[in-house]
Design a protein around this motif. Structure first.
Motif, PDB file in Angstrom:
ATOM      1  N   MET A  99       0.840  -1.210   0.000  1.00  0.00           N
ATOM      2  CA  MET A  99       0.000   0.000   0.000  1.00  0.00           C
ATOM      3  C   MET A  99       0.868   1.250   0.000  1.00  0.00           C
ATOM      4  O   MET A  99       0.736   2.110  -0.860  1.00  0.00           O
ATOM      5  CB  MET A  99      -0.892  -0.023   1.251  1.00  0.00           C
ATOM      6  N   ILE A 100       1.826   1.329   0.952  1.00  0.00           N
ATOM      7  CA  ILE A 100       2.746   2.467   1.014  1.00  0.00           C
ATOM      8  C   ILE A 100       3.521   2.569  -0.297  1.00  0.00           C
ATOM      9  O   ILE A 100       3.673   3.647  -0.869  1.00  0.00           O
ATOM     10  CB  ILE A 100       3.745   2.285   2.199  1.00  0.00           C
ATOM     11  N   GLU A 101       3.953   1.393  -0.789  1.00  0.00           N
ATOM     12  CA  GLU A 101       4.706   1.384  -2.040  1.00  0.00           C
ATOM     13  C   GLU A 101       3.873   1.950  -3.182  1.00  0.00           C
ATOM     14  O   GLU A 101       4.355   2.696  -4.019  1.00  0.00           O
ATOM     15  CB  GLU A 101       5.159  -0.048  -2.376  1.00  0.00           C
ATOM     16  N   ALA A 102       2.584   1.546  -3.180  1.00  0.00           N
ATOM     17  CA  ALA A 102       1.701   2.012  -4.250  1.00  0.00           C
ATOM     18  C   ALA A 102       1.541   3.527  -4.188  1.00  0.00           C
ATOM     19  O   ALA A 102       1.586   4.212  -5.209  1.00  0.00           O
ATOM     20  CB  ALA A 102       0.341   1.326  -4.127  1.00  0.00           C
ATOM     21  N   GLU A 116       4.596   5.237  -5.443  1.00  0.00           N
ATOM     22  CA  GLU A 116       4.658   5.138  -6.891  1.00  0.00           C
ATOM     23  C   GLU A 116       3.742   6.179  -7.548  1.00  0.00           C
ATOM     24  O   GLU A 116       4.115   6.854  -8.500  1.00  0.00           O
ATOM     25  CB  GLU A 116       4.241   3.711  -7.305  1.00  0.00           C
ATOM     26  N   ILE A 117       2.523   6.324  -6.968  1.00  0.00           N
ATOM     27  CA  ILE A 117       1.561   7.281  -7.522  1.00  0.00           C
ATOM     28  C   ILE A 117       2.105   8.700  -7.405  1.00  0.00           C
ATOM     29  O   ILE A 117       2.056   9.488  -8.351  1.00  0.00           O
ATOM     30  CB  ILE A 117       0.200   7.152  -6.791  1.00  0.00           C
ATOM     31  N   ILE A 118       2.677   9.014  -6.211  1.00  0.00           N
ATOM     32  CA  ILE A 118       3.215  10.360  -6.008  1.00  0.00           C
ATOM     33  C   ILE A 118       4.371  10.624  -6.972  1.00  0.00           C
ATOM     34  O   ILE A 118       4.460  11.678  -7.585  1.00  0.00           O
ATOM     35  CB  ILE A 118       3.670  10.544  -4.538  1.00  0.00           C
ATOM     36  N   LYS A 119       5.218   9.600  -7.140  1.00  0.00           N
ATOM     37  CA  LYS A 119       6.355   9.746  -8.047  1.00  0.00           C
ATOM     38  C   LYS A 119       5.854  10.044  -9.475  1.00  0.00           C
ATOM     39  O   LYS A 119       6.334  10.953 -10.142  1.00  0.00           O
ATOM     40  CB  LYS A 119       7.183   8.458  -8.037  1.00  0.00           C
ATOM     41  N   ASN A 120       4.865   9.263  -9.907  1.00  0.00           N
ATOM     42  CA  ASN A 120       4.324   9.466 -11.254  1.00  0.00           C
ATOM     43  C   ASN A 120       3.673  10.831 -11.392  1.00  0.00           C
ATOM     44  O   ASN A 120       3.771  11.471 -12.429  1.00  0.00           O
ATOM     45  CB  ASN A 120       3.297   8.380 -11.586  1.00  0.00           C
ATOM     46  N   TYR A 121       3.004  11.254 -10.289  1.00  0.00           N
ATOM     47  CA  TYR A 121       2.324  12.545 -10.336  1.00  0.00           C
ATOM     48  C   TYR A 121       3.332  13.684 -10.491  1.00  0.00           C
ATOM     49  O   TYR A 121       3.196  14.540 -11.359  1.00  0.00           O
ATOM     50  CB  TYR A 121       1.476  12.745  -9.079  1.00  0.00           C
ATOM     51  N   ILE A 122       4.371  13.632  -9.640  1.00  0.00           N
ATOM     52  CA  ILE A 122       5.384  14.689  -9.707  1.00  0.00           C
ATOM     53  C   ILE A 122       6.038  14.694 -11.077  1.00  0.00           C
ATOM     54  O   ILE A 122       6.255  15.733 -11.687  1.00  0.00           O
ATOM     55  CB  ILE A 122       6.441  14.498  -8.587  1.00  0.00           C
ATOM     56  N   ASN A 123       6.294  13.503 -11.582  1.00  0.00           N
ATOM     57  CA  ASN A 123       6.885  13.395 -12.912  1.00  0.00           C
ATOM     58  C   ASN A 123       5.968  13.994 -13.971  1.00  0.00           C
ATOM     59  O   ASN A 123       6.415  14.639 -14.915  1.00  0.00           O
ATOM     60  CB  ASN A 123       7.171  11.920 -13.211  1.00  0.00           C
ATOM     61  N   SER A 124       4.654  13.822 -13.790  1.00  0.00           N
ATOM     62  CA  SER A 124       3.736  14.296 -14.827  1.00  0.00           C
ATOM     63  C   SER A 124       3.521  15.810 -14.760  1.00  0.00           C
ATOM     64  O   SER A 124       3.314  16.438 -15.773  1.00  0.00           O
ATOM     65  CB  SER A 124       2.403  13.547 -14.750  1.00  0.00           C
TER      66      SER A 124
END
Lengths: 316, 80
Positions: free
Chosen positions: B1-4, B7-15
């Motif tokens: 869950m934490i990993e997910a 991952e979402i935050i990483k993708n968001y910042i990247n986007s």
């Protein structure tokens, strides 16, 4: 009649498993990732390795061509397999500067790079504005460009894999001479209408004016819809290179696109192999007073016990 | 869950591509292009640059600030 062939990467042989397959489903979503084929069969000594090519036809109609990406085998010898079409390879991220390109040219470029097979790509006639796609998936680059083209031209394009070849097609040309409704094919439906997402009646785009140092604001609105839904405002900043004429046409185009309720309809029906995401079908449900062409947003065809059914998500 | 979530935050910042400092190298002058890495060459219409750039600056390192969204770059300084 099911025809399912697998070319096993492990030994280079082609296996026909039409007879031992227990169920098959084909899922497709409009401009939202690759299509997918799930199938299960009873293990009789052959396991297919990942990367093996899969071809599926039903009653001689071409449905799916793709590659195995995962499989599972249970103790009772049931094997379930997931295969995706070649769009799966475009989930890779990269950096790309889009300059002086149309969407179809962009797709051709990317396809050359990945050595993907290309079928018919419609010429959109619209050059995309220059943009930097930094560390994005190729699919997102293409979908973004399709959205930009929609705003620029009013035409919507579907990007998909057509039985092993990439295709870009104007949605208007994906209409089928097919009626689905309570009198034909359908056996269940659900209808919803919402202003919760993607509905706006006030569109505002601002641009920092480098000459005056002030912020210019461009607005398009439909005040008659304020009284129905209240003010639903959409705001964004203009591209640096956009000129006032382009921004004015953009606010008007956005208002036209978004000043309506999102109406969704899901239908359970007997299958028709011509339907995929992006198809247009005539929906006729007298109970709901619906009788119009609609676009299939996503679909899932299921083939089990020699019966072909489908569930469709439609956007009205 | 934490990993997910990570991952979402990483993708968001990247986007969203937040504003940041970026090094580049002047690739050409007319029109101006700046190379950030082997893949990314920024075209003139996306760069704001000081007026004094000349042919002699080709190959020089530049320090740029990237506008949020990654569609505009401002050259802060040209290094030797």
């Amino acid at each position: 009649m099911i025809e399912l062939l697998v070319e096993n990467k492990a030994d280079g042989k082609i296996y026909e498993i039409s007879e031992i397959v227990t169920d098959i489903s084909f899922s497709d979503r409009l401009n939202n990732g690759c299509s997918k084929l799930d199938f299960s069969y009873l293990y009789d000594g052959v396991l297919f390795t990942n990367g093996s090519a899969v071809r599926f036809k039903y009653n001689n109609a071409n449905i799916f061509y793709g590659y195995i990406f995962s499989s599972e085998r249970e103790q009772n010898n049931a094997v379930s397999v997931v295969a995706y079409d070649q769009l799966r390879y475009l989930k890779a991220k990269d950096t790309f500067v889009v300059k002086d390109l149309r969407v179809d040219e962009l797709i051709q470029r990317i396809a050359n790079y990945f050595k993907l097979r290309v079928g018919k790509l419609d010429n959109t006639g619209y050059k995309l504005p220059t943009s930097i796609k930094d560390n994005q998936t190729f699919l997102d680059m293409i979908y973004d460009s399709i959205s930009t083209t929609l705003i620029g031209t009013g035409r919507k394009y579907a990007f998909y894999d057509n039985f092993g070849s990439l295709a870009l097609t104007d949605i208007m040309n994906m209409r089928l001479p097919l009626v689905i409704g309570d009198e034909s094919l359908a056996y269940g439906y659900k209808y919803g209408q919402s202003i919760d997402e993607n509905t706006y009646n006030l569109i505002k785009i601002s641009k920092d004016n480098e000459t005056t140092g002030k912020r210019d604001v461009y607005i398009a609105q439909d005040s008659s819809s304020f009284s129905k839904w209240g003010i639903l405002q959409y705001f964004e900043k203009a591209d640096k290179n956009a000129n006032p004429e382009q921004i004015k046409s953009k606010v008007n185009a956005l208002l036209k696109l978004m000043n309506s309720e999102t109406k969704t309809l899901s239908i359970e029906a007997l299958g028709d192999t011509r339907i995929r995401a992006g198809s247009g079908i005539l929906v006729n449900i007298s109970d709901l007073g619906i009788n119009q062409y609609v676009i299939v947003n996503s679909c899932k065809h299921t083939f089990k016990n020699n019966i072909h059914t489908m569930s469709l998500e439609l956007v009205l | 869950m934490i990993e997910a979530i990570k991952e979402i935050i990483k993708n968001y910042i990247n986007s969203i591509k937040p504003s940041r400092l970026v090094f580049g190298k002047i690739e050409s002058i007319a029109p101006l292009t700046v190379r950030v890495n082997e893949k990314l060459i920024i075209p003139a219409e996306m760069v704001v640059w000081p007026p004094a750039l000349t042919e002699y600056d080709i190959g020089k390192k530049v320090l740029m600030i990237q506008q949020e969204g990654g569609q505009q770059y401002y050259i802060l300084e040209v290094r030797g």
